[in-house]
Design a protein around this motif. Sequence first.
Motif, short mmCIF file in Angstrom:
data_model
loop_
_atom_site.label_atom_id
_atom_site.label_comp_id
_atom_site.label_asym_id
_atom_site.label_seq_id
_atom_site.Cartn_x
_atom_site.Cartn_y
_atom_site.Cartn_z
N VAL A 179 0.82 -1.21 0.00
CA VAL A 179 0.00 0.00 0.00
C VAL A 179 0.86 1.27 0.00
O VAL A 179 0.40 2.34 -0.41
N MET B 286 -0.61 -1.26 -7.75
CA MET B 286 0.48 -0.97 -6.83
C MET B 286 1.43 -2.15 -6.66
O MET B 286 2.61 -1.96 -6.39
N ARG C 213 0.54 2.72 -3.34
CA ARG C 213 -0.76 3.10 -3.91
C ARG C 213 -0.63 4.50 -4.48
O ARG C 213 0.05 5.37 -3.91
N HIS D 296 -4.17 -5.26 -6.95
CA HIS D 296 -4.50 -4.14 -6.07
C HIS D 296 -4.34 -2.80 -6.76
O HIS D 296 -3.67 -1.90 -6.27
N HIS E 249 -0.92 -2.43 6.31
CA HIS E 249 -1.43 -1.60 5.21
C HIS E 249 -1.74 -0.18 5.68
O HIS E 249 -1.68 0.76 4.89
#
Lengths: 455, 455
Positions: free
Chosen positions: B172, B390, B175, B387, B248
């Motif tokens: 994450v 990412m 991201r 995801h 995360h």
Amino acid sequence: MENQFNRRKFLQTSALAGASAALPNIASATSPKSKTPFRSTINIGVIGTGLRGQNHINLILKRTDCQLIAICDIDDEMLRRTKKMITEAGAKMPKIYKAGEKDYLNLVQDESVDAIIIATPWRWHTEMAVAAMQAGKYVGMEVCGGFSMDECWQLVNTHEATGTPLFFLENVCYRRDVMAILNMVRKGLFGELIHLEGGYQHDLRGVKFNDGITPYNSGAEFGEKGFSEARWRTRHSIHRNGDLYPTHGIGPVAQYCNINRGNRFLYLTSMASKARGLHNYIVDHEKGGADHPNAKIEFQLGDKVTTLIKCSNGETISLHHDTNLPRPYSLGFRVQGTKGIWMAVNKSLHLEGTSPAHRWEDAQTYLDQYDHAYWKAGANKATGAGHGGMDYFLMDDFINCAKEKVAPPFDVYDAATWLAITPLSEQSIAMGGQPMPFPDFTRGRWMHRKNTFAL
Amino acid sequence: MENQFNRRKFLQTSALAGASAALPNIASATSPKSKTPFRSTINIGVIGTGLRGQNHINLILKRTDCQLIAICDIDDEMLRRTKKMITEAGAKMPKIYKAGEKDYLNLVQDESVDAIIIATPWRWHTEMAVAAMQAGKYVGMEVCGGFSMDECWQLVNTHEATGTPLFFLENVCYRRDVMAILNMVRKGLFGELIHLEGGYQHDLRGVKFNDGITPYNSGAEFGEKGFSEARWRTRHSIHRNGDLYPTHGIGPVAQYCNINRGNRFLYLTSMASKARGLHNYIVDHEKGGADHPNAKIEFQLGDKVTTLIKCSNGETISLHHDTNLPRPYSLGFRVQGTKGIWMAVNKSLHLEGTSPAHRWEDAQTYLDQYDHAYWKAGANKATGAGHGGMDYFLMDDFINCAKEKVAPPFDVYDAATWLAITPLSEQSIAMGGQPMPFPDFTRGRWMHRKNTFAL
């Protein structure tokens, strides 16, 4: 100190006298459906005529079922503004108590006063509420955070000794979306509640500092050089570190999960960030600067204070206090249960089986559908009242409860419990996040009390 | 127990041997700019070929700068799916290690393997990472929460004894919005950071239970009768109560406030709500019901676990763990500083002096403007990766770091620190909200280490 001691002694001595005088006229605060005769009109005294008190007075002046017969303040400018408002409304001028800080004791003894609203700086709330309860008046006490657990107990003990009701004037419980969500909670649309959030996230920098003349965004002064809240509220940010203003968040949340009515707070932990916002505000303000005397102040209040509360029925509550940083206003409500979740910040909710799986829906459709009866019936009357209209419903409930002499929806036990968050939060932070237990202010009554708010 | 003891003894005995063998080939993990020769291609082994491992393998197979030369699993179905994927990609079949739970020890000894990715159930991560570090392999360890503080120290101690880098595979951090906000944080747009939030808010009920054949939303079984994560992950919800999956949320937040690089976690407090969601899911599921054997299970994991973390530089962090209730996916990021605030849930931000006073702005304009160089250059390549793309950047960083044999952006100290949140949270909850101190896993190095992530 000597004056304080004498004052407390006076209160203790007069408690029993007050109780015996008051009890025959005041219905039991634990019986919402009183047999006491309905009174079509009542006489109100207001202690504290600052901007918040003027708000209440404005609403009182518009009503036909109550008269403002006494006001009390020591601030000439606020009294001047209030008298102007009364004159412009064509109302009879109330009796004015302004002979020093203790003149409110004469107001509470005024036999023609039925109910008293207290809207003074925080430091006076409990002292005045105790005196008013002892005098047998129906008390409306403005919200704040407490200073000590003893103060919370004073309120409870005085109520129990006198039988006099205390209405804790938490207006956000009457906010339109908050009440619609209360409807949905009561209809079980969120299932069994699991986690709740709320708080006070409001950039108050322009309130805590001003130019001493206009209340908002006008300077870098406070205390004697400040005006309105800057005159007294700012000192709390200098000296204290905790959730200083918990009720706008916890009031609605307490209604959702029936605190002191089948549920109660067990303990809290609290954590504060560093303090930067207020210092920066002074330094960056065009009327402040790095050389301004206020730039030397070390503020104790963490810019973001977060408090976690555990309830006896297993729910958790997250409370935000965030008043020193640039940010949009948001009380940050979250209501999460086994069947769904509402979040105020994104104006969205998700209800299992109704909303698309794993997706938010715009909350407004539901807020309209479950609009509370108060708002359906009274939205027109509320127009123009403070804080988006919710202050109208608060005052309406207060006056109606006072006329009936019935127990208020948020009573002295709620006041004590919500006020207690502040000293417990300060203590937890000072102790590096130690959990702090809540006393059971109801002495066990929470197990059989029922939620009576806006039924 | 005896096997475990022998295993640990083996690790301790082999640590020094591993260290002396590995050190000449591995750059110091604290020097990001290594002089070690660049390798144009590396050989990778993957331990754990479940759905997450297959994800990584899929990305590896698309690259020209690495070869998948070894895989390890004990689950025939997952191996079958993986081999099918490899065949369909036209890649050479890697060596397969499947001779029992300890066959991974043979994979880590394979001299042709340069780097190892660990994507097994949580219980194996540390044990396998320790063995891989001792064998001198560049280690990529999938995220999870820790079980004990000892486990965290094992990782640190093994790294320090062997000099072998460990890349904690927190995706994450890559991201797109998270990286754009990192750009904004580094440019000072939020000012000095004050309060941060993040977490894992993901309705995993349909992951924790399935029909034993398909992974998602297909039944009310788990353990031996479940498939994929339901086979092992669900037991953690039965027996443990804490923030079981913190990375995360904390990974990106740690980048924002430079944890272990000029800042560190001091202590946390944690609070868990009651547990209702998983029981209700079983009872309400068409393949479950009140008489289903799983309806008798008492789940320990509170449906909502909230953790507060205090940092040495004065920031506070709120971490959410919320996986058992119906809700939309949201990691709930909040980045709040002296000059502004971003909240992911309403996709909005407020920057003082730029945004209208006291108003939110749509964050997207800023996310586009401050799009990170990684995404600007690589968005096309990321299309289709897990995801939202990412995972591509995570794997790209991992392979590049492994080829260079340089210190990863999230290293063994970060792994230990982030993993520690879970046992500390469990302990705090079990002790009624007691604050739990974080050890300084870096032994003081955090005071001079620098953030090297995605510069």
